[in-house]
Design a protein around this motif. Structure first.
Motif, mmCIF file in Angstrom:
data_model
loop_
_atom_site.group_PDB
_atom_site.id
_atom_site.type_symbol
_atom_site.label_atom_id
_atom_site.label_comp_id
_atom_site.label_asym_id
_atom_site.label_seq_id
_atom_site.Cartn_x
_atom_site.Cartn_y
_atom_site.Cartn_z
ATOM 1 N N ILE A 1 0.936 -1.065 -0.499
ATOM 2 C CA ILE A 1 -0.151 0.011 0.065
ATOM 3 C C ILE A 1 1.083 0.984 -0.018
ATOM 4 O O ILE A 1 2.063 1.428 0.867
ATOM 5 C CB ILE A 1 -0.986 0.212 0.817
ATOM 6 N N MET B 1 5.927 6.779 -0.186
ATOM 7 C CA MET B 1 5.331 6.414 1.077
ATOM 8 C C MET B 1 5.161 4.676 0.424
ATOM 9 O O MET B 1 3.838 5.114 0.323
ATOM 10 C CB MET B 1 4.535 7.821 1.948
ATOM 11 N N TRP C 1 3.172 2.070 3.490
ATOM 12 C CA TRP C 1 2.507 1.514 4.576
ATOM 13 C C TRP C 1 2.248 0.754 4.434
ATOM 14 O O TRP C 1 1.789 0.320 6.227
ATOM 15 C CB TRP C 1 1.605 2.914 4.461
ATOM 16 N N LEU C 2 2.432 -0.142 3.325
ATOM 17 C CA LEU C 2 2.196 -1.569 3.938
ATOM 18 C C LEU C 2 2.807 -2.449 3.205
ATOM 19 O O LEU C 2 3.375 -2.314 1.738
ATOM 20 C CB LEU C 2 0.957 -2.547 4.296
ATOM 21 N N ASP C 3 3.563 -3.601 3.107
ATOM 22 C CA ASP C 3 5.010 -3.459 2.218
ATOM 23 C C ASP C 3 4.652 -5.342 2.964
ATOM 24 O O ASP C 3 5.875 -5.490 3.293
ATOM 25 C CB ASP C 3 5.904 -2.837 2.599
ATOM 26 N N LEU D 1 -2.951 4.724 -2.681
ATOM 27 C CA LEU D 1 -4.537 4.845 -2.226
ATOM 28 C C LEU D 1 -3.862 6.505 -2.650
ATOM 29 O O LEU D 1 -2.518 7.555 -2.587
ATOM 30 C CB LEU D 1 -4.286 4.952 -1.457
#
Lengths: 161, 408
Positions: free
Chosen positions: A46, A57, A59-61, A148
């Motif tokens: 994300i 950026m 935020w989730l990987d 996003l």
């Protein structure tokens, strides 16, 4: 139908169905079912761009193991269990038959429906940028970047989008 | 046994410093007074210098006292701040949250300003203001309203609306001394920024950062810290001006599913996996977990609404691998999809709802020799709050003169 024998139109349809099915399974909280749609070399991210700091950026990987671990720990966490509902529209599917893969771009809108009272609010908008493995019996999700547009996400979420 | 309505309204049988009347979280009048007595007179954290790397780079900032600011790096490399308000007809000058502007030009009538706040462009100036020969208006009188600005403590940009304020160093005091080597040895850089707008009072978020009894909320912290050696020996350390520190502990990240140590990408002077948290009055925190510094800064928007800005930082000199490791470490518990941050926000959002709907007093009464579950950090904050507001947090209806901080 094997991938090799499929027509271009069949492949296009199969990719779209994979993406929609991935949304349905997350909507249902069927995380093992979602993982069944994913390739062993899955990478899920994300990301967003911040105009405040002018940087990309993440935020989730996670790889597939990371996603499995995330799902495994979910019941042990305190979380907002108001369900998320994904509304997806697959915009583009590009099949590369030589490489046995496809790339797809999907517009996605995520709503959150409060458990108490049932009011639905917009949670996030963005796009899925997917890489799909076409070499097996069925298409599998090998990469998903949830890109996003929304950056202000209220209290956030423990669930993938 | 449940309590009756009358019993529920009774003040707790505790020292006045050990509970808070929830009207300090809900009362519109108290919030307006906080804007005047606290936010407008205290150093507030506006942004980080890495958000303004080049001359004429700017950031906008909504100051908690209700003023929109521009923070801009001048061509002389100095960082200054100004009201984001055109002195002509009061329009917003800069609309984007960041950018680079050699001339900051108002879109309305094209008045423009340089990075020192000088008015440097005024369309049809002579025709409008000097028609009779003498000029009725001078550009010298049309500069932007400048705001006190200092950069420090890890390269953060602090602003103060009070022209007669104390220096930033006097406000911070020794509160950041234990992490100053880590954050001030070499330049830092923000790699993640987001904000959460939550229906809660800003003090409740600060309270969450000021007490660790709520580690029961986080399975991650229970496994990696609470169950580990040294946790219950951690000390809460109050500092002057309402600041407080939570003493460090070696964190065992590997105790959580998929977790691993963070020593590969640390900060200067960091060994192993320590965790330090320092809360600064009135609403920002430095939270250093070995490889990532998270800094929270609050922008209270109303008695029951606050915007919390979250910045995660590494070193400006990071290699690609180091930065990637910091990003991965950050996402596990922080960021909008992190395991801990969502839980903290869920809890403080629930507090906001409860306090608007029936809560009367909250307790800050745990005393455990100032160790990790002692609620001395919150008591210390409210002592400073009471001093500045001239009201006891436990009974805000009565004005009191408190020259020195009340006992924590």
């Amino acid at each position: 139908m094997t991938i090799r024998a499929a027509t271009r139109k069949d492949l296009d349809t199969a990719v779209r169905e994979l993406i929609y099915r991935s949304c349905l399974r997350l909507d249902e909280g069927d995380f093992p079912g979602w993982l069944e749609l994913c390739a062993p070399d899955l990478r899920y991210t994300i990301t967003a761009y911040s105009p405040e700091i002018r940087q990309e950026m993440t935020w989730l990987d996670h790889d597939r193991d990371g996603m499995e671990g995330l799902f495994k720990m979910l019941p042990k966490h305190n979380s907002d269990h108001s369900p998320l509902t994904r509304h997806a529209s697959v915009y583009l599917v590009e099949v590369d038959e030589e490489r046995g893969e496809a790339a797809a771009v999907t517009s996605v809108v995520v709503y959150r429906t409060a458990l108490d009272g049932g009011a639905t609010d917009l949670f996030a908008v963005g796009k899925y940028f997917d890489n799909i493995n076409l070499e097996g019996e069925t298409p599998l999700l090998a990469g998903r970047n949830v890109r996003l547009d929304t950056r202000e996400l209220g209290i956030g979420s423990h669930f993938p989008l | 046994m449940g309590r009756t309505a009358e019993q529920w309204k009774q003040k707790p049988p505790l020292p006045k410093t050990h509970y808070v009347d929830t009207r300090v979280y809900t009362d519109e009048g108290i919030f307006e007074e906080e804007k005047e007595k606290i936010f407008a007179k205290t150093w507030m954290l506006a942004c980080h210098e890495s958000e303004l790397p080049a001359p004429n780079d700017y950031r906008t900032y909504h100051h908690p006292a209700g003023v929109n600011l521009i923070v801009v790096r001048g061509e002389d490399d100095r960082v200054r701040s100004f009201f984001n308000v055109c002195p002509h007809r009061g329009n917003t000058i800069l609309y984007s949250p960041s950018g680079n502007a050699k001339r900051m030009t108002c879109i309305f009538h094209a008045w423009s300003f340089d990075s020192e706040g000088n008015c440097v462009g005024l369309p049809r100036e002579k025709a409008g203001y000097c028609s009779g020969g003498d000029c009725s208006v001078s550009r010298d009188d049309l500069g932007l309203r400048e705001v006190k600005t200092q950069v420090g403590y890890g390269g953060f940009v602090y602003v103060n609306l009070d022209d007669g304020c104390e220096p930033l160093e006097d406000h911070i005091g020794p509160a950041l001394d234990t992490i100053i080597e880590q954050i001030d040895t070499e330049p830092l850089e923000v790699f993640s920024y987001h904000r959460a707008v939550v229906n809660t009072n800003y003090k409740l978020w600060h309270d969450t950062n000021s007490e660790f009894y709520h580690d029961y909320l986080h399975v991650h912290n229970r496994l990696t810290s609470m169950k580990q050696e040294g946790y219950f020996e951690r000390k809460m350390i109050p500092y002057p001006n309402g600041h407080a520190e939570v003493g460090s502990q070696e964190v065992h990240y590997e105790a959580y599913e998929g977790g691993k140590g963070r020593a590969e990408a640390g900060f200067p002077g960091v060994e192993g996996n320590p965790w330090s948290l320092i809360d600064l009055f009135p609403g920002y925190s430095y939270n250093l977990r070995a490889s990532v510094l998270r800094v929270d800064s609050q922008i209270p928007l109303g008695p029951n609404k606050t915007a919390i800005e979250y910045r995660s930082l590494g070193l400006k000199s990071d290699t690609v691998e180091q930065r990637r490791q910091r990003v991965l470490d950050n996402q596990t518990i922080w960021g909008p999809f992190g395991r801990n941050l969502h839980e903290d926000l869920l809890a403080v959002d629930g507090q906001g709802r409860a306090i608007q709907n029936g809560s009367r007093y909250v307790l800050h009464a745990r005393e455990e020799d100032s160790t990790i579950h002692d609620e001395v950090g919150m008591r210390h904050f409210y002592a400073e709050w009471s001093r500045r507001m001239g009201r006891l947090a436990g009974d805000p209806t009565k004005a009191v003169a408190l020259e020195k901080p009340a006992r924590a």
